[in-house]
Write an enzyme that holds these catalytic residues in place. Structure first.
Site, PDB file in Angstrom:
ATOM      1  N   ARG A  38      28.397 -21.104  -5.496  1.00 25.47           N
ATOM      2  CA  ARG A  38      29.631 -21.477  -4.802  1.00 25.47           C
ATOM      3  C   ARG A  38      29.986 -22.949  -5.003  1.00 25.47           C
ATOM      4  NH1 ARG A  38      29.789 -18.455   1.076  1.00 25.47           N
ATOM      5  NH2 ARG A  38      30.275 -16.371   0.285  1.00 25.47           N
ATOM      6  N   LYS A 200      25.578   0.707   4.692  1.00 20.78           N
ATOM      7  CA  LYS A 200      26.348   1.419   5.709  1.00 20.78           C
ATOM      8  C   LYS A 200      27.756   1.816   5.298  1.00 20.78           C
ATOM      9  CE  LYS A 200      24.044  -0.442   9.726  1.00 20.78           C
ATOM     10  NZ  LYS A 200      24.206  -1.338  10.875  1.00 20.78           N
ATOM     11  N   GLY A 353      28.943  -8.274  -0.486  1.00 23.67           N
ATOM     12  CA  GLY A 353      27.581  -7.819  -0.216  1.00 23.67           C
ATOM     13  C   GLY A 353      26.604  -8.637  -1.026  1.00 23.67           C
ATOM     14  N   GLY A 376      32.730 -11.114   2.553  1.00 26.38           N
ATOM     15  CA  GLY A 376      33.701 -10.504   3.472  1.00 26.38           C
ATOM     16  C   GLY A 376      35.132 -10.621   2.959  1.00 26.38           C
TER      17      GLY A 376
END
Ligand code: 3PG
Ligand code: MG
Length: 400
Positions: A38, A200, A353, A376
């Site tokens: 990043r 999930k 993720g 996100g």
């Protein structure tokens, strides 16, 4: 209504730029940065502005200090790493607002760069507080958002601040993210295939809904597959299942069929007798998961099936690993998919993720067209949402 990028601003020389970056990087227990992608990702924008002799005030959050000053969330390691990458001094301000910072910014010379302390040391940041945003401005004339990964947060340094700086723009990292996302989801060359994984289904329902309207194929791996498989009547043993989401999962499954979207689920898996790197493991079909065992990776037949489904694809978007790849015994499925994606002839975009981590660990990042810096934020784009940080860039980009 379009984003203005930093290279569309005339004459940055001597101008004070407030640049929002996302240096929310992982640190080990000794405050060492374990992964600096990043930080590297903003170097093009920084070098561009420095070459033009701008004065750069960098701002970021790190972790979730929840409005309190906590030294373990200091931006110091990030400032130091950036300084090394730029080969140039990056001064760390003692705070992100206040008289001392003000004096530091005032004293800057063209080509100087300073890093503010963690924005989330103040509650005003996450509250999108206007007064806090005004204090952040500190006389800066140009706002640059190069923090795609936090653009899904309506926080003061992302949203409110754009009301108080005359020129509102975005950097080259943001430009890349927007361009690749556009190529993948707005104007894709088809067939367009989405690969979704991760533990999930929750948090992915909206993504699935949106993908059903956009893609030609959906490939599901990871723990989330077992909520679908249970919904289809399979006995999945102790595999992770979100029972409350079975109906919703089945509804998206039906929607996909109605829309003519091909939906791929695992046909075999690696099962373990416990959630543990030392567990006993075996490969079985999804029809034959032994009672009391849990599936922690996709199996070899699934890898073949999924790779086959990718064969003719022209665009691939991937979010979420195929199994618990952090444990060697359950990493093969994810790594095999990384190599299938990396060696395809498609435009390939990976994000969200831990997918980027898997790609790096597999050593294949150079063969992926684009790895998003967003977690996100990338997921919310896949949901079809307008991110608040991007909306203000579009709304204010050419206002002044
Ligand atoms: C991230 O890593 O997800 C971004 O930096 C945003 O951080 P957050 O999830 O704590 O808001
Ligand atoms: Mg996050």
């Amino acid at each position: 209504m379009s984003i203005r990028y930093i290279d569309e601003i005339d004459n940055l020389a001597g101008k004070k730029i407030f640049m929002r970056v996302d240096f929310n990087v992982p640190l080990d227990d000794n405050q060492n940065i374990t992964e600096d992608t990043r930080i590297r990702a903003v170097l093009p924008t920084l070098n561009y502005a420095l070459d033009q002799k701008a004065k750069i005030v960098l701002a970021s959050h790190l972790g979730r200090p929840k409005g309190e000053r906590k030294e373990k969330y200091s931006m110091a390691p990030a400032a130091k790493r950036l300084s090394r990458l730029l080969g140039k001094e990056v001064k760390l301000a003692p705070d992100c607002i206040g008289p001392e910072v003000h004096a530091m910014v005032d004293a800057m010379q063209p080509g100087d760069i300073i890093m503010l302390e963690n924005l989330r040391f103040y509650q005003g940041e996450e509250k999108n507080d206007a007064d806090f945003a005004k204090e952040l401005v500190n006389g800066c004339e140009i706002y640059v958002n190069d923090a795609f990964a936090v653009s899904h947060r309506a926080h003061a340094s992302v949203e409110a601040i754009t009301n108080f700086i005359p020129v509102v723009s975005a950097g080259f990292l943001m430009k890349n993210e927007m361009n690749y996302f556009d190529k993948a989801m707005q104007n894709p060359i088809r067939p367009l295939v989405a690969i979704l994984g991760g533990a999930k289904v929750s948090g992915k329902i909206e993504v699935l809904e949106n993908l059903c309207d956009k893609v030609d194929k959906i490939i599901i791996g990871g723990g989330m597959a077992f909520t679908f498989l249970k919904g289809l009547g399979y006995n999945v043993g102790k595999s992770l299942v979100e029972d409350s989401l079975i109906d919703t999962a089945m509804a998206t499954f039906k929607k996909a069929a109605e829309k003519g979207v091909k939906f791929y689920l695992p046909v075999d898996c690696v099962v373990a007798d416990q959630f543990n790197p030392a567990a006993e493991t075996k490969v079985c079909t999804v029809q034959e998961i032994p009672e009391g065992w849990m599936a922690l990776d996709i199996g070899p037949a699934t890898v073949t099936l999924f790779a086959e489904a990718l064969q003719n694809s022209k665009t691939i978007v991937w979010n979420g690993p195929m199994g618990v790849f952090e444990m060697d015994a359950f990493s093969r499925g994810t790594f095999a998919m990384v190599s299938a994606v990396a060696n395809s002839y498609a435009l390939t975009i990976v994000g969200g993720g831990d997918t980027d981590v898997a790609v790096h660990r597999a050593g294949e990042y150079a063969k992926i067209s684009y790895i998003s810096t967003g977690g996100g934020a990338f997921l919310e784009l896949l949901e079809g949402k307008k991110l608040p940080g991007i909306k203000v860039l579009e709304d204010n980009g050419h206002k002044h």
